[in-house]
Design an enzyme around this catalytic site. Structure first.
Site, PDB file in Angstrom:
ATOM      1  CE  LYS A  37     -16.052   4.390  13.622  1.00 33.16           C
ATOM      2  NZ  LYS A  37     -17.436   3.928  13.411  1.00 33.16           N
ATOM      3  NE  ARG A 134     -23.598   2.039   9.677  1.00 33.61           N
ATOM      4  CZ  ARG A 134     -22.820   2.658  10.556  1.00 33.61           C
ATOM      5  NH1 ARG A 134     -22.651   3.983  10.461  1.00 33.61           N
ATOM      6  NH2 ARG A 134     -22.215   2.006  11.526  1.00 33.61           N
ATOM      7  CE1 TYR A 264      -9.708  33.503  -4.069  1.00 33.60           C
ATOM      8  CE2 TYR A 264      -9.810  31.927  -2.260  1.00 33.60           C
ATOM      9  CZ  TYR A 264      -9.138  32.477  -3.338  1.00 33.60           C
ATOM     10  OH  TYR A 264      -7.911  31.992  -3.676  1.00 33.60           O
ATOM     11  CG  MET A 312      -6.486  24.710  -0.040  1.00 37.15           C
ATOM     12  SD  MET A 312      -5.648  24.243  -1.562  1.00 37.15           S
ATOM     13  CE  MET A 312      -6.996  24.217  -2.719  1.00 37.15           C
TER      14      MET A 312
HETATM   15  C1  LIG Z   1     -18.002   4.185  14.587  1.00 36.51           C
HETATM   16  C2  LIG Z   1     -18.672   3.056  15.253  1.00 36.51           C
HETATM   17  C3  LIG Z   1     -18.561   2.894  16.632  1.00 36.51           C
HETATM   18  C4  LIG Z   1     -17.989   3.970  17.526  1.00 36.51           C
HETATM   19  O1  LIG Z   1     -18.972   4.987  17.577  1.00 36.51           O
HETATM   20  P1  LIG Z   1     -18.829   6.287  18.510  1.00 36.51           P
HETATM   21  O2  LIG Z   1     -20.144   6.956  18.398  1.00 36.51           O
HETATM   22  O3  LIG Z   1     -17.723   7.094  17.922  1.00 36.51           O
HETATM   23  O4  LIG Z   1     -18.526   5.816  19.875  1.00 36.51           O
HETATM   24  C5  LIG Z   1     -19.060   1.730  17.185  1.00 36.51           C
HETATM   25  N1  LIG Z   1     -19.691   0.801  16.422  1.00 36.51           N
HETATM   26  C6  LIG Z   1     -19.859   0.949  15.097  1.00 36.51           C
HETATM   27  C7  LIG Z   1     -20.563  -0.092  14.318  1.00 36.51           C
HETATM   28  C8  LIG Z   1     -19.375   2.083  14.461  1.00 36.51           C
HETATM   29  O5  LIG Z   1     -19.551   2.250  13.150  1.00 36.51           O
END
Ligand SMILES: *Cc1c(COP(=O)(O)O)cnc(C)c1O
Length: 373
Positions: A37, A134, A264, A312
């Site tokens: 992802k 969640r 800055y 930036m």
């Molecule tokens: C992002 C995610 C993973 C992978 O998690 P890592 O800690 O990066 O290995 C697996 N399952 C779900 C539901 C996630 O949201």
């Protein structure tokens, strides 16, 4: 090396593949999938995922339908699970591209089954919430599914998953609580009888849980972070290889006098004359602003503090303590690499390696090394 870039992100494919093999060995005989992802946590999913596929990975996890659609042509034959569920209106795209939606509510189950009537696919995963609160079906939904058992039974179920809240803290009591709830759900969920080979895979472990022991392994793990070199628990020697190196050029060197300030807000004042190096990378590239006056970089292997605020496109480091001949205009300094891990810079920035990786900006020149296709 072409001179047009200001900062370069080197991504070591062979390190990622070595991490995959280590995780796969750790979890065997269970299967090791991969969370790809967020563009493989910012590192380039269309490049990395096919390498993982060739290395034997058959199960890929994305968050969104769009991510799945983007990867589908690169992963023919592999399972791609869309963990964020089935958005209304995306059903046809999901079905026609052979993505496996991870259904997170009874409504999603009903919507997927209704579509399946017409186009013939009912392949899906189910996610249950066991305490993260969640995403996923709740424990109450189990009772509903028991009362309406035609719903789960009509699905062609590929996966049953849940996700842990505290896997990165091996001593946390919630790990065991969630483990027991997951077992309970697996016991209570009504499924159509099928030969063992067609039973849905059970999956609880992401990266950290792979290191919690075999009780957490079930059939399939879905690590992301660990593939990309992030440490599973903070109190452990990292068994994984660092997969990224971030370097940026020194664009200018300038002498500063006593009491001068830099950047800055004039947030850093020199207590003695020194030499500043201005580096061509800033928060637009994913260098956290919290690293201003806090983080360090490495110049020819020597530590140099970030002074002043991160801006930036630029940041400034104090190199007054380094031998003059070791610091030259145009040289690269190391921000993430052998001397400073992702976890170390994340700690200084007040965040986690995940957020550092996924913030690495599009302006960084990405170079892939190792395991060339
Ligand atoms: C992002 C995610 C993973 C992978 O998690 P890592 O800690 O990066 O290995 C697996 N399952 C779900 C539901 C996630 O949201």
């Amino acid at each position: 090396m072409p001179d047009s870039y200001s900062a370069v992100l080197t991504i070591d494919i062979s390190a990622i593949l070595a991490n995959y093999r280590l995780l796969a060995a750790q979890i065997a005989p269970a299967i090791c999938g991969a969370a790809v992802k967020a563009d493989c946590y910012g590192l380039g999913a269309t490049i990395i995922a096919p390498h993982l596929h060739r290395a034997g990975c058959q199960h890929f996890f994305v968050a969104t339908v769009d991510e799945g659609l983007a990867l589908r042509p690169f992963l023919s034959g592999a399972s791609i699970y869309v963990m964020n569920g089935l958005p209304t209106g995306a059903e046809q795209d999901v079905a026609h591209n052979n993505l496996i939606p991870v259904l997170n509510s009874v409504t999603e189950i009903e919507r997927w089954l209704a579509l399946g009537q017409n186009i013939g696919t009912k392949r899906a995963g189910l996610q249950f919430d066991t305490g993260l609160n969640r995403l996923g079906l709740s424990f109450k939904d189990i009772l509903y599914l028991q009362a309406n058992e035609h719903l789960p039974k009509r699905l062609d179920l590929a996966l049953i998953m849940s996700h842990l809240a505290c896997a990165d803290h091996p001593q946390h009591p919630q790990n065991d609580v969630q483990l027991r709830r997951f077992h309970e759900i697996l016991r209570l969920l009504p499924l159509s009888p099928k030969p063992a080979k067609q039973q849905p895979l059970h999956s609880l472990a992401a990266s950290s849980a792979i290191f919690l022991g075999s009780d957490y392994h079930f059939d399939l793990a879905r690590p992301g972070a660990a593939l990309y070199g992030i440490k599973p628990f903070s109190e452990m020697r990292n068994p994984l290889q660092q997969a990224v190196r971030l370097q940026a050029k020194i664009l200018q060197l300038r002498e500063v006098d006593l009491n001068m300030t830099v950047g800055y807000g004039a947030s850093h004042q020199f207590q003695a004359p020194s030499v500043l190096a201005t580096i061509g990378v800033g928060y637009a590239d994913g260098i956290f602003r919290t690293l201003g006056n806090r983080g360090t970089v490495f110049v020819a292997g020597k530590r140099a503090p970030i002074v002043g605020r991160i801006s930036m496109d630029l940041m400034t480091i104090d190199v007054g303590h380094l031998p003059r001949e070791s610091v030259t205009l145009g040289m690269n300094v190391d921000i993430i690499g052998a001397e400073q891990s992702l976890d170390a810079i994340a700690h200084d920035a007040g965040t986690i390696g995940y957020e550092i990786l996924t913030n690495l900006g599009p302006r960084l020149q990405r170079r892939y090394v190792g395991a060339q296709a």
